[in-house]
Design a protein around this motif. Structure first.
Motif, mmCIF file in Angstrom:
data_model
loop_
_atom_site.group_PDB
_atom_site.id
_atom_site.type_symbol
_atom_site.label_atom_id
_atom_site.label_comp_id
_atom_site.label_asym_id
_atom_site.label_seq_id
_atom_site.Cartn_x
_atom_site.Cartn_y
_atom_site.Cartn_z
ATOM 1 N N SER A 55 13.923 -25.835 -41.320
ATOM 2 C CA SER A 55 15.283 -25.665 -40.814
ATOM 3 C C SER A 55 16.246 -25.423 -41.974
ATOM 4 O O SER A 55 15.932 -25.705 -43.138
ATOM 5 C CB SER A 55 15.723 -26.911 -40.044
ATOM 6 N N TYR A 72 20.522 -27.675 -29.029
ATOM 7 C CA TYR A 72 19.632 -27.883 -30.162
ATOM 8 C C TYR A 72 19.772 -29.325 -30.643
ATOM 9 O O TYR A 72 20.792 -29.985 -30.405
ATOM 10 C CB TYR A 72 19.999 -26.935 -31.308
ATOM 11 N N ASP A 73 18.757 -29.806 -31.347
ATOM 12 C CA ASP A 73 18.794 -31.126 -31.961
ATOM 13 C C ASP A 73 20.057 -31.270 -32.816
ATOM 14 O O ASP A 73 20.360 -30.408 -33.646
ATOM 15 C CB ASP A 73 17.538 -31.291 -32.823
ATOM 16 N N GLN A 101 20.306 -30.425 -36.530
ATOM 17 C CA GLN A 101 20.194 -29.055 -37.010
ATOM 18 C C GLN A 101 21.578 -28.445 -37.240
ATOM 19 O O GLN A 101 22.514 -28.687 -36.483
ATOM 20 C CB GLN A 101 19.407 -28.202 -36.011
ATOM 21 N N SER A 109 23.074 -26.512 -34.310
ATOM 22 C CA SER A 109 23.660 -27.382 -33.284
ATOM 23 C C SER A 109 25.062 -27.807 -33.678
ATOM 24 O O SER A 109 25.985 -27.795 -32.854
ATOM 25 C CB SER A 109 22.772 -28.609 -33.077
ATOM 26 N N HIS A 129 12.992 -24.519 -31.197
ATOM 27 C CA HIS A 129 13.680 -23.369 -30.606
ATOM 28 C C HIS A 129 12.869 -22.761 -29.464
ATOM 29 O O HIS A 129 13.410 -22.462 -28.397
ATOM 30 C CB HIS A 129 13.938 -22.306 -31.675
ATOM 31 N N LEU A 154 13.044 -24.786 -26.361
ATOM 32 C CA LEU A 154 14.346 -24.621 -25.712
ATOM 33 C C LEU A 154 14.370 -23.326 -24.895
ATOM 34 O O LEU A 154 14.824 -23.299 -23.745
ATOM 35 C CB LEU A 154 15.445 -24.635 -26.766
ATOM 36 N N SER A 185 21.589 -21.916 -22.475
ATOM 37 C CA SER A 185 21.792 -22.344 -23.856
ATOM 38 C C SER A 185 22.644 -21.341 -24.624
ATOM 39 O O SER A 185 22.873 -20.214 -24.168
ATOM 40 C CB SER A 185 20.439 -22.527 -24.560
ATOM 41 N N THR A 240 22.557 -19.528 -28.303
ATOM 42 C CA THR A 240 21.674 -19.261 -29.431
ATOM 43 C C THR A 240 22.217 -18.046 -30.179
ATOM 44 O O THR A 240 23.396 -17.716 -30.058
ATOM 45 C CB THR A 240 20.227 -19.059 -28.942
#
Length: 321
Positions: free
Chosen positions: A133, A198-199, A202, A205, A228, A231, A242, A244
Motif C-alpha cells: 500500500s 477502504y480500510d 489506507q 480511504s 481492493h 471490495l 464504492s 475508487t
C-alpha cells in the motif's frame, strides 16, 4: 513504407477522436490545437480515401471502415509505446543494488512489464522489488529501505525526498450493474445500499473520507475492506457501492461486466501517483524510471481505461515534470 499522408501523429489523433468523439477532448489528449486535430484527421482520411468518422454526428462516431482501421491503429500504437518504454531505461549497468517499492494498484499489468524492462538492464545489480500500500511504501522510503518508491502523493514536501509526478488518477463512483443511471440525480438510491469503504488505515480511504467530510456528506459505516479486489467483488455482488479510481477500476477487470462506473457526483477530486527518490541519489536513474513508468501507464492503463470510459479523457492523464 507508410503511404503518403499516413503519419504517427495522424494515427494518434484518430485514436483520440475515436475514444472521445470530440475534437476538443482529442486536442487535450494529444496536446495539439483543435484546428491541428481537424487537419490531421482530414489528411489521414484523404490518404486512405475513406471517411473514418461521421463528421455530421456530435459526438463523432467511427464509421464501419473506421472501426476496422482503428483495430489496427490501436495495435500499432500500443506496440510503439511499449517499444518506447523499453528503450527509455537502458543503461543501469553501473548500479550494484536497487530496491523499488510499487503500489499494488499496478500488480496486474504494469509491474510485470516494468520489472522485465529493468531486469534486462540491471545485469550486474542486486535487485529487490516489493508491492504494498502507499502507506507501507512511504514508511519504507522514510526508513531508507528503498531507493525508489511509486505511491500516491500526500502533497507533503520533504527536503530529503525528490518527487517525480507520474499520473493524475481521478476518483470515480462504482455501483452494481444497472443500479444507477445518473448518480448526480439519484442520491436517494445511493442511500439504499451501503458505501463500501477502504480500510481506514489506507491513504486512499483517508483521502475519500476527507473529501466526503468537505462535501458535508455522511453515509452509514458498515463495511471497511482492506482488499481492493474484495471490495470490487462486493460491488459486483450488489452488496453496496464504492468510491475508487480508474487505476483501481482497471485492476478489477474480471468484474467489469457486473459493475457500472460514473464520474463522481459529489465534487470532482483526484489523487496523484508519483515516483519518489532520495534527494542524495543520482538524478538520472529515478528520472529515467519515471519516464518509463509514464510510457507504461499510458499504454497499459490510461489508453485502455479511456477506451472503456471515454468521459475520463482529460481527467486520467500522465503528468509531466
Amino acid at each position: 513504407m507508410l503511404m503518403k499522408g499516413v503519419t504517427l501523429r495522424g494515427l494518434e489523433v484518430f485514436e483520440a477522436l475515436a475514444k472521445t468523439g470530440s475534437v476538443a477532448q482529442a486536442a487535450e489528449l494529444t496536446g495539439l490545437s483543435q484546428p491541428a486535430v481537424s487537419q490531421q484527421l482530414r489528411n489521414l482520411e484523404k490518404a486512405l480515401g475513406s471517411d473514418l468518422v461521421d463528421h455530421s454526428r456530435r459526438p463523432m462516431l467511427v464509421t464501419a471502415a473506421g472501426r476496422n482501421f482503428l483495430n489496427r491503429t490501436e495495435v500499432v500504437l500500443s506496440e510503439l509505446r511499449l517499444a518506447q518504454s523499453e528503450l527509455t531505461v537502458m543503461d543501469l549497468t553501473h548500479l550494484s543494488t536497487l530496491s523499488i517499492g510499487l503500489i499494488d494498484d499496478f500488480d496486474n499489468d504494469l509491474t510485470p512489464r516494468l520489472v522485465t524492462i529493468l531486469a534486462d538492464s540491471l545485469t550486474q545489480c542486486r535487485f529487490k522489488m516489493i508491492t504494498a500500500s502507499s502507506h507501507d511504501i512511504s514508511r519504507a522510503m522514510a526508513a531508507r529501505d528503498l531507493h525508489i518508491a511509486v505511491a500516491a502523493s500526500t502533497g507533503e514536501q520533504r527536503e530529503d525526498i525528490v518527487e517525480y509526478p507520474l499520473v493524475r488518477d481521478p476518483f470515480i463512483l462504482v455501483a452494481p450493474k444497472g443500479f444507477l443511471t445518473d448518480p448526480s440525480t439519484q442520491e436517494e438510491l445511493l442511500r439504499q445500499l451501503p458505501l463500501l469503504r477502504y480500510d481506514h488505515e489506507q491513504l486512499i480511504s483517508q483521502q475519500i473520507e476527507a473529501h466526503l467530510a468537505q462535501q458535508k456528506l455522511e453515509f452509514e459505516e458498515r463495511f471497511e475492506i482492506g482488499s481492493h479486489l474484495a471490495l470490487m467483488a462486493m460491488v459486483a455482488r450488489r452488496i453496496g457501492w464504492s468510491v475508487t479510481t480508474p487505476l483501481g477500476y482497471m485492476r478489477a477487470g474480471r468484474f467489469h461486466d457486473q459493475i457500472d462506473a460514473f464520474p463522481l457526483p459529489f465534487g470532482a477530486f483526484s489523487r496523484d501517483i508519483s515516483l519518489f527518490a532520495a534527494a542524495d541519489w543520482a538524478d538520472r536513474v529515478p528520472r529515467d524510471v519515471a519516464q518509463t513508468m509514464r510510457h507504461l501507464l499510458q499504454s497499459q492503463v490510461i489508453g485502455p481505461a479511456i477506451s472503456q470510459l471515454p468521459w475520463l479523457a482529460g481527467q486520467l492523464q500522465v503528468m509531466e515534470e
